[in-house]
Design a protein around this motif. Structure first.
Motif, mmCIF file in Angstrom:
data_model
loop_
_atom_site.group_PDB
_atom_site.id
_atom_site.type_symbol
_atom_site.label_atom_id
_atom_site.label_comp_id
_atom_site.label_asym_id
_atom_site.label_seq_id
_atom_site.Cartn_x
_atom_site.Cartn_y
_atom_site.Cartn_z
ATOM 1 N N PRO A 121 17.678 3.241 6.020
ATOM 2 C CA PRO A 121 17.138 2.047 5.371
ATOM 3 C C PRO A 121 15.821 2.349 4.658
ATOM 4 N N ASP A 122 15.787 2.125 3.341
ATOM 5 C CA ASP A 122 14.597 2.373 2.534
ATOM 6 C C ASP A 122 14.039 3.774 2.777
ATOM 7 N N HIS A 123 14.925 4.753 2.816
ATOM 8 C CA HIS A 123 14.535 6.142 3.081
ATOM 9 C C HIS A 123 15.435 7.058 2.254
ATOM 10 N N GLU B 116 7.652 4.550 7.524
ATOM 11 C CA GLU B 116 7.147 5.452 8.568
ATOM 12 C C GLU B 116 8.171 6.489 8.998
ATOM 13 N N ALA B 117 9.449 6.239 8.717
ATOM 14 C CA ALA B 117 10.495 7.198 9.070
ATOM 15 C C ALA B 117 10.314 8.533 8.353
ATOM 16 N N VAL B 118 9.604 8.527 7.220
ATOM 17 C CA VAL B 118 9.355 9.789 6.497
ATOM 18 C C VAL B 118 8.644 10.780 7.406
ATOM 19 N N ALA C 110 -1.984 12.698 7.520
ATOM 20 C CA ALA C 110 -2.359 11.790 8.595
ATOM 21 C C ALA C 110 -2.890 10.482 8.029
ATOM 22 N N LEU C 111 -3.671 10.579 6.969
ATOM 23 C CA LEU C 111 -4.248 9.392 6.336
ATOM 24 C C LEU C 111 -3.143 8.477 5.819
ATOM 25 N N VAL C 112 -2.146 9.055 5.179
ATOM 26 C CA VAL C 112 -1.037 8.271 4.634
ATOM 27 C C VAL C 112 -0.195 7.668 5.754
ATOM 28 N N ALA C 113 0.094 8.479 6.769
ATOM 29 C CA ALA C 113 0.932 8.011 7.882
ATOM 30 C C ALA C 113 0.296 6.829 8.594
ATOM 31 N N GLU C 114 -1.035 6.843 8.705
ATOM 32 C CA GLU C 114 -1.738 5.805 9.453
ATOM 33 C C GLU C 114 -1.925 4.524 8.663
ATOM 34 N N ASN C 115 -2.019 4.635 7.331
ATOM 35 C CA ASN C 115 -2.463 3.478 6.549
ATOM 36 C C ASN C 115 -1.446 2.896 5.580
ATOM 37 N N CYS C 116 -0.512 3.666 5.097
ATOM 38 C CA CYS C 116 0.335 3.207 3.994
ATOM 39 C C CYS C 116 1.615 2.534 4.473
ATOM 40 N N ASP C 117 2.054 1.539 3.707
ATOM 41 C CA ASP C 117 3.308 0.839 4.001
ATOM 42 C C ASP C 117 4.507 1.706 3.647
ATOM 43 N N ARG C 118 4.414 2.403 2.528
ATOM 44 C CA ARG C 118 5.478 3.315 2.093
ATOM 45 C C ARG C 118 4.858 4.611 1.605
ATOM 46 N N PHE D 172 0.876 -1.176 0.000
ATOM 47 C CA PHE D 172 0.000 0.000 0.000
ATOM 48 C C PHE D 172 0.913 1.225 0.000
ATOM 49 N N LEU D 173 1.006 1.886 -1.152
ATOM 50 C CA LEU D 173 1.886 3.044 -1.309
ATOM 51 C C LEU D 173 1.065 4.315 -1.362
ATOM 52 N N GLY D 174 1.450 5.307 -0.580
ATOM 53 C CA GLY D 174 0.776 6.597 -0.594
ATOM 54 C C GLY D 174 1.635 7.665 -1.239
ATOM 55 N N ILE D 175 1.035 8.431 -2.160
ATOM 56 C CA ILE D 175 1.713 9.593 -2.746
ATOM 57 C C ILE D 175 1.020 10.833 -2.209
#
Length: 339
Positions: free
Chosen positions: A308-310, A238-240, A215-223, A37-40
Motif C-alpha cells: 500500500p502506497d509503496h 514508513e514501510a520504506v 534518520a531525519l527523514v524516517a523520524e519526521n516525514c509523512d512520505r 511533509f515529503l522527504g527526498i
C-alpha cells in the motif's frame, strides 16, 4: 482524497558539461498532497538538490529541463517566464536554503531583507509588515527585537531559523527545505528540524525536505522518496525504512546507527555513484549491488507497487526476504554480485 498541491511527472533535468549532457534528474515522478511533509533522500550527487531547484525555477544557466512537467495546484511551472516566477516565489512557493551562513546579505539588517521580500509581494504597509515579521520571529523562537540586528550578530542556528522565518513570512503554499541543517552541529540540527516539523504541523504547511540524512527523514516525514543517480529507487511511507524492498535502501539503512540495536555493525555501500554523462545500462545501482543479476545489468527495472502506497524499482522484489537477511552481513557487501 485532496488533489495534489505539487505534481512532478517524468521530470528530466540535464546539465551541460565538457564531456556532454549529464541527466542529474532522469524521469522522476511524485505527488505532494496539501499539508504533507515529503522527504527526498539519497547520497550526495543523486539529484535531490537539482530536483528542488527545478521545482523552484532556480536551475543554473548550464542546466535545462529536458522533459517532463512540474505543476503547482494544476499550474504548469516548466517554461514560466522570469516575471511569472517572481510573482510565484515567496508568495506561493518558498525556499529554506542549505547554507544559512551565506543566505543573508551581510551589509543589511535581517529586518531589511525580510521586508524587501514582503514589500515586493504584499500590499501591506510598513507597520503591518513589521508586525508580520515579528510574528514569524516568534514562530521560529527568536526574540523579535533581534530583527534590527545584522546577520553576523546571529549564531548559525539563529540564522537558519531566520531563513525559515523569511520563507514563511508571506504564507506560501509550499516550502522547500534543501539540506536545511548543513554546517550546523547535531544539537542545533535537531532543534532546526523540530522547529520545521512543528511549524508544518501547526500551520498545516506543505513541505518538501531534501536531505542525505535517513534518520531525519524516517523520524519526521509523512512520505519518502529514495533517489539514486537521478532516478527514484523506492518511495512510500514508513514501510520504506521498516520493510525496504530496494537493495539501495537496504544499504542506506545499514549505514545509519540504530539505537534499538547498538551492537549492529554499520556497513558502507562500496563504490561510488555512476557518471551521469554515460550511466550504466540497466539498473543504475547494479554496479554496486551485491544482488545484481544479468537482467539488472541489461534492463532498467520499472517502479512497481510492493505494498500500500509503496513502490520499488527492482527486478528482484520477490526475493526481498532473502536480500534483507543477507544485507545485514558485512561480507555481503564485500562479495561480487551474484550471477
Amino acid at each position: 482524497m485532496n488533489a495534489p498541491l505539487l505534481t512532478v511527472r517524468d521530470l528530466k533535468v540535464a546539465y551541460r558539461t565538457s564531456a556532454g549532457e549529464a541527466f542529474a534528474v532522469d524521469g522522476v515522478s511524485f505527488n505532494l498532497a496539501p499539508g504533507e511533509f515529503l522527504g527526498i533522500v539519497g547520497e550526495s550527487g543523486c539529484g535531490k538538490s537539482t530536483m528542488a531547484k527545478a521545482v523552484l525555477g532556480l536551475l543554473p544557466t548550464n542546466a535545462r529541463i529536458a522533459a517532463g512537467s512540474v505543476q503547482l495546484r494544476g499550474q504548469e511551472l516548466v517554461g514560466l517566464s522570469t516575471r511569472a516566477w517572481r510573482r510565484l516565489r515567496w508568495k506561493e512557493i518558498a525556499l529554506v536554503p542549505q547554507s544559512a551562513m551565506n543566505g543573508f546579505d551581510p551589509v543589511y539588517t535581517v529586518e531589511a531583507q525580510l521586508d524587501e521580500a514582503m514589500a515586493a509581494h504584499s500590499s501591506a504597509g510598513p507597520a503591518a509588515r513589521r508586525e508580520r515579521m515579528g510574528e514569524m520571529f516568534d514562530l521560529v523562537g527568536i526574540d523579535r527585537r533581534r530583527l534590527s540586528d545584522y546577520p553576523h550578530q546571529f549564531s548559525g542556528g539563529m540564522r537558519q531559523r531566520a531563513m525559515i522565518a523569511m520563507a514563511m513570512v508571506l504564507d506560501p503554499q509550499l516550502v522547500v527545505a534543501d539540506e536545511p541543517t548543513t554546517g550546523l552541529d547535531v544539537i542545533v540540527q535537531d532543534q532546526i528540524i523540530q522547529r520545521i516539523r512543528r511549524i508544518q504541523r501547526e500551520q498545516h504547511k506543505t513541505m518538501l525536505l531534501i536531505t542525505h540524512d535517513m534518520a531525519l527523514v524516517a523520524e519526521n516525514c509523512d512520505r519518502i522518496v529514495v533517489m539514486y543517480a537521478g532516478q527514484v529507487m523506492e518511495a512510500g511511507r514508513e514501510a520504506v525504512f521498516r520493510t525496504p524492498f530496494h537493495p539501495y535502501t537496504l544499504g542506506l539503512c545499514n549505514a545509519f546507527p540504530d539505537l534499538d540495536d547498538r551492537d549492529r555493525e554499520l556497513i558502507a555501500i562500496p563504490g561510488v555513484p555512476p557518471n551521469l554523462v554515460s550511466p550504466p545500462p540497466g539498473c543504475r545501482f547494479a554496479p554496486r549491488c551485491p544482488f545484481a543479476t544479468d537482467v539488472c545489468r541489461r534492463k532498467a527495472p520499472p517502479l512497481v507497487s510492493v505494498g500500500p502506497d509503496h513502490q520499488a524499482a527492482c527486478h528482484h522484489v520477490t526475493r526481498v526476504a532473502d536480500m534483507r537477511e543477507r544485507a545485514r552481513l558485512p561480507a555481503t557487501w564485500r562479495e561480487p554480485a551474484i550471477a
